[in-house]
Design a protein around this motif. Structure first.
Motif, mmCIF file in Angstrom:
data_model
loop_
_atom_site.group_PDB
_atom_site.id
_atom_site.type_symbol
_atom_site.label_atom_id
_atom_site.label_comp_id
_atom_site.label_asym_id
_atom_site.label_seq_id
_atom_site.Cartn_x
_atom_site.Cartn_y
_atom_site.Cartn_z
ATOM 1 N N SER A 38 0.844 -1.193 0.000
ATOM 2 C CA SER A 38 0.000 0.000 0.000
ATOM 3 C C SER A 38 0.879 1.242 0.000
ATOM 4 O O SER A 38 2.103 1.159 0.128
ATOM 5 N N GLU A 39 0.246 2.404 -0.108
ATOM 6 C CA GLU A 39 1.027 3.645 -0.189
ATOM 7 C C GLU A 39 1.782 3.950 1.101
ATOM 8 O O GLU A 39 2.789 4.649 1.079
ATOM 9 N N SER A 40 1.342 3.414 2.238
ATOM 10 C CA SER A 40 2.058 3.656 3.497
ATOM 11 C C SER A 40 3.243 2.702 3.692
ATOM 12 O O SER A 40 4.000 2.846 4.647
ATOM 13 N N ALA A 41 3.415 1.760 2.780
ATOM 14 C CA ALA A 41 4.482 0.764 2.927
ATOM 15 C C ALA A 41 5.870 1.398 2.985
ATOM 16 O O ALA A 41 6.722 0.956 3.761
ATOM 17 N N SER A 42 6.113 2.432 2.193
ATOM 18 C CA SER A 42 7.452 3.030 2.184
ATOM 19 C C SER A 42 7.782 3.668 3.528
ATOM 20 O O SER A 42 8.926 3.592 3.991
ATOM 21 N N VAL A 43 6.784 4.272 4.176
ATOM 22 C CA VAL A 43 7.007 4.879 5.496
ATOM 23 C C VAL A 43 7.335 3.793 6.516
ATOM 24 O O VAL A 43 8.279 3.917 7.301
ATOM 25 N N ILE A 44 6.580 2.708 6.474
ATOM 26 C CA ILE A 44 6.802 1.623 7.429
ATOM 27 C C ILE A 44 8.118 0.909 7.148
ATOM 28 O O ILE A 44 8.857 0.564 8.073
ATOM 29 N N ASN A 45 8.447 0.727 5.874
ATOM 30 C CA ASN A 45 9.741 0.121 5.534
ATOM 31 C C ASN A 45 10.893 0.984 6.037
ATOM 32 O O ASN A 45 11.919 0.463 6.484
ATOM 33 N N GLY A 46 10.731 2.299 5.973
ATOM 34 C CA GLY A 46 11.743 3.206 6.514
ATOM 35 C C GLY A 46 11.895 3.022 8.015
ATOM 36 O O GLY A 46 13.015 3.019 8.544
ATOM 37 N N PHE A 47 10.768 2.846 8.709
ATOM 38 C CA PHE A 47 10.834 2.599 10.147
ATOM 39 C C PHE A 47 11.534 1.270 10.438
ATOM 40 O O PHE A 47 12.350 1.188 11.354
ATOM 41 N N VAL A 48 11.216 0.229 9.667
ATOM 42 C CA VAL A 48 11.826 -1.086 9.883
ATOM 43 C C VAL A 48 13.348 -0.987 9.740
ATOM 44 O O VAL A 48 14.104 -1.544 10.551
ATOM 45 N N LYS A 49 13.789 -0.250 8.742
ATOM 46 C CA LYS A 49 15.236 -0.059 8.538
ATOM 47 C C LYS A 49 15.856 0.676 9.730
ATOM 48 O O LYS A 49 16.901 0.272 10.254
ATOM 49 N N HIS A 50 15.180 1.739 10.172
ATOM 50 C CA HIS A 50 15.636 2.528 11.328
ATOM 51 C C HIS A 50 15.668 1.643 12.581
ATOM 52 O O HIS A 50 16.648 1.651 13.339
#
Length: 137
Positions: free
Chosen positions: A66-78
């Motif tokens: 979904s469109e929020s996936a990039s934000v959550i993927n950024g959090f996972v990396k962080h």
């Protein structure tokens, strides 16, 4: 036995759930403002043994991110940079918010209580975690 923690990550607030020490039951822990999440986790991890963290993976009906996936993927990396030793498990979070809202209705919460978005996030994290525990059996 260490616990498993579940995160329903949102841009404003994040719902958190956790298992009991036997990893049988998922319970809502809290909802925190997202900008305080890392500090909350650092504190929690010093007090409790946690073996893994589930983080929702938002998908569309067709299975695409979904469109929020990039934000959550950024959090996972962080998250992985801050807690490199912590195992991260991604789980499908489709329908958890709808299921959480239905759970609130089924449990007899008033309309005013059902408007508490933080409670929805916490219940969503609990549903993700309980589904994960059920799938492990």
């Amino acid at each position: 036995m260490p616990r498993i923690l579940s995160i329903d990550y949102g841009q404003k607030r994040t719902g958190i759930a956790v298992t009991d020490e036997m990893q049988i039951i998922a319970s809502g822990l809290t909802t925190v403002p997202t900008h305080t999440l890392v500090d909350f986790l650092k504190d929690y991890f010093t007090k409790e043994k946690v073996e893994a963290v589930l983080i929702g993976e938002p998908k569309q009906m067709n299975g695409n991110p979904s469109e929020s996936a990039s934000v959550i993927n950024g959090f996972v990396k962080h998250f992985s940079n801050i807690f490199p030793e912590m195992k991260v498990i991604r789980v499908d979070e489709r329908f958890t918010s709808k299921m959480a809202f239905q759970t609130m209705i089924d449990s007899g919460l008033s309309k005013k209580q059902r408007q508490n978005k933080g409670l929805i996030d916490e219940i969503s994290a609990t549903i993700m975690l309980q589904d994960y525990l059920s799938s492990k059996k």
